[in-house]
Design a protein around this motif. Sequence first.
Motif, PDB file in Angstrom:
ATOM      1  N   SER A   8       1.797   3.283  -8.631  1.00 13.74           N
ATOM      2  CA  SER A   8       0.765   2.095  -8.734  1.00 13.74           C
ATOM      3  C   SER A   8       1.469   1.262 -10.039  1.00 13.74           C
ATOM      4  CB  SER A   8      -0.319   3.090  -9.227  1.00 13.74           C
ATOM      5  OG  SER A   8      -0.086   3.259 -11.277  1.00 13.74           O
ATOM      6  N   LYS A  57       0.868  -1.553   0.198  1.00 13.26           N
ATOM      7  CA  LYS A  57       0.082   0.378  -0.445  1.00 13.26           C
ATOM      8  C   LYS A  57       0.876   1.528  -0.105  1.00 13.26           C
ATOM      9  CE  LYS A  57      -3.772  -1.570   2.692  1.00 13.26           C
ATOM     10  NZ  LYS A  57      -4.297  -2.246   3.853  1.00 13.26           N
ATOM     11  N   LYS A  71      -6.231   1.840 -12.683  1.00 11.52           N
ATOM     12  CA  LYS A  71      -6.954   0.962 -11.713  1.00 11.52           C
ATOM     13  C   LYS A  71      -7.214   1.132 -10.657  1.00 11.52           C
ATOM     14  CE  LYS A  71      -9.555   0.526 -15.647  1.00 11.52           C
ATOM     15  NZ  LYS A  71     -10.380   1.763 -16.334  1.00 11.52           N
ATOM     16  N   ASN A  72      -5.693   0.484  -9.924  1.00  2.39           N
ATOM     17  CA  ASN A  72      -5.289   0.460  -8.253  1.00  2.39           C
ATOM     18  C   ASN A  72      -4.836   1.810  -7.654  1.00  2.39           C
ATOM     19  OD1 ASN A  72      -3.489   1.076  -9.457  1.00  2.39           O
ATOM     20  ND2 ASN A  72      -2.128  -0.662  -8.368  1.00  2.39           N
ATOM     21  N   CYS A 116       2.732  -0.949  -6.467  1.00  6.55           N
ATOM     22  CA  CYS A 116       1.935  -0.909  -4.978  1.00  6.55           C
ATOM     23  C   CYS A 116       0.378  -1.654  -6.497  1.00  6.55           C
ATOM     24  CB  CYS A 116       1.718   0.265  -4.039  1.00  6.55           C
ATOM     25  SG  CYS A 116       3.270   0.412  -3.416  1.00  6.55           S
ATOM     26  N   SER A 117      -0.125  -2.505  -5.257  1.00  9.62           N
ATOM     27  CA  SER A 117      -1.524  -3.773  -5.687  1.00  9.62           C
ATOM     28  C   SER A 117      -2.514  -2.249  -4.814  1.00  9.62           C
ATOM     29  CB  SER A 117      -1.490  -4.730  -4.927  1.00  9.62           C
ATOM     30  OG  SER A 117      -1.410  -4.404  -3.237  1.00  9.62           O
ATOM     31  N   GLN A 118      -1.829  -1.781  -4.135  1.00  9.50           N
ATOM     32  CA  GLN A 118      -3.386  -0.791  -3.402  1.00  9.50           C
ATOM     33  C   GLN A 118      -2.212   0.724  -3.680  1.00  9.50           C
ATOM     34  OE1 GLN A 118      -5.301  -1.629  -0.151  1.00  9.50           O
ATOM     35  NE2 GLN A 118      -6.293  -0.064  -0.197  1.00  9.50           N
ATOM     36  N   GLU A 151      -7.223   4.685  -5.798  1.00  9.52           N
ATOM     37  CA  GLU A 151      -8.002   5.238  -4.941  1.00  9.52           C
ATOM     38  C   GLU A 151      -8.186   6.689  -4.691  1.00  9.52           C
ATOM     39  OE1 GLU A 151      -9.828   3.484  -1.203  1.00  9.52           O
ATOM     40  OE2 GLU A 151     -10.562   2.198  -1.994  1.00  9.52           O
TER      41      GLU A 151
END
Length: 176
Positions: free
Chosen positions: A96, A80, A125-126, A99-101, A128
């Motif tokens: 991005s 993260k 896409k990953n 990391c996965s998030q 927020e």
Amino acid sequence: MALKATIYKAELNIANMDTHQYGDYQLTMALHPSETIERLMVRILAFARYADDALEFTKDLFETDEPALWQKDLTGQLEKWIEVGCPDEDKVKKASARCSQVAVIAYGAAVAEWYKRSSKLKTLKNVEVWQLSEATTTAIQALCERTMQLQLNVMDGEWTLIGEHGQAEIEWVKLQ
């Protein structure tokens, strides 16, 4: 002589009835000489949104290649990456890929313009992007002390942060 960071400590108790997440966290944060109390408190809310025992505050303003918070797996790989404020979109894009998030917790009067200009972010896409209202960041500053005991209650999507001298309703807006 260079100014030194000021250390803040917070005991954060989270009771999230929506996700059934409950925990107590001992947080130690360094307030960089150029950092505001508002940003320090936003970092606490960023921790609370993604709370995990492995989530760490980084050197952040001391080390520009680091986010405000990150989480690594047992091998040291980044999982993260959490930025606070209105970061450079190239930095977020690079994160991005690693990391996965990735999350951005944006606040302040410039958020709408920053997000409108950040076209690269919208393709990732990953990533927020959350915005905190100005009423929220004003209210949480009143809860700040060098040593804090904070209780975060989340129920039916409503966040309430309670300190020794009051409470603040936390208003999140998901931009992405």
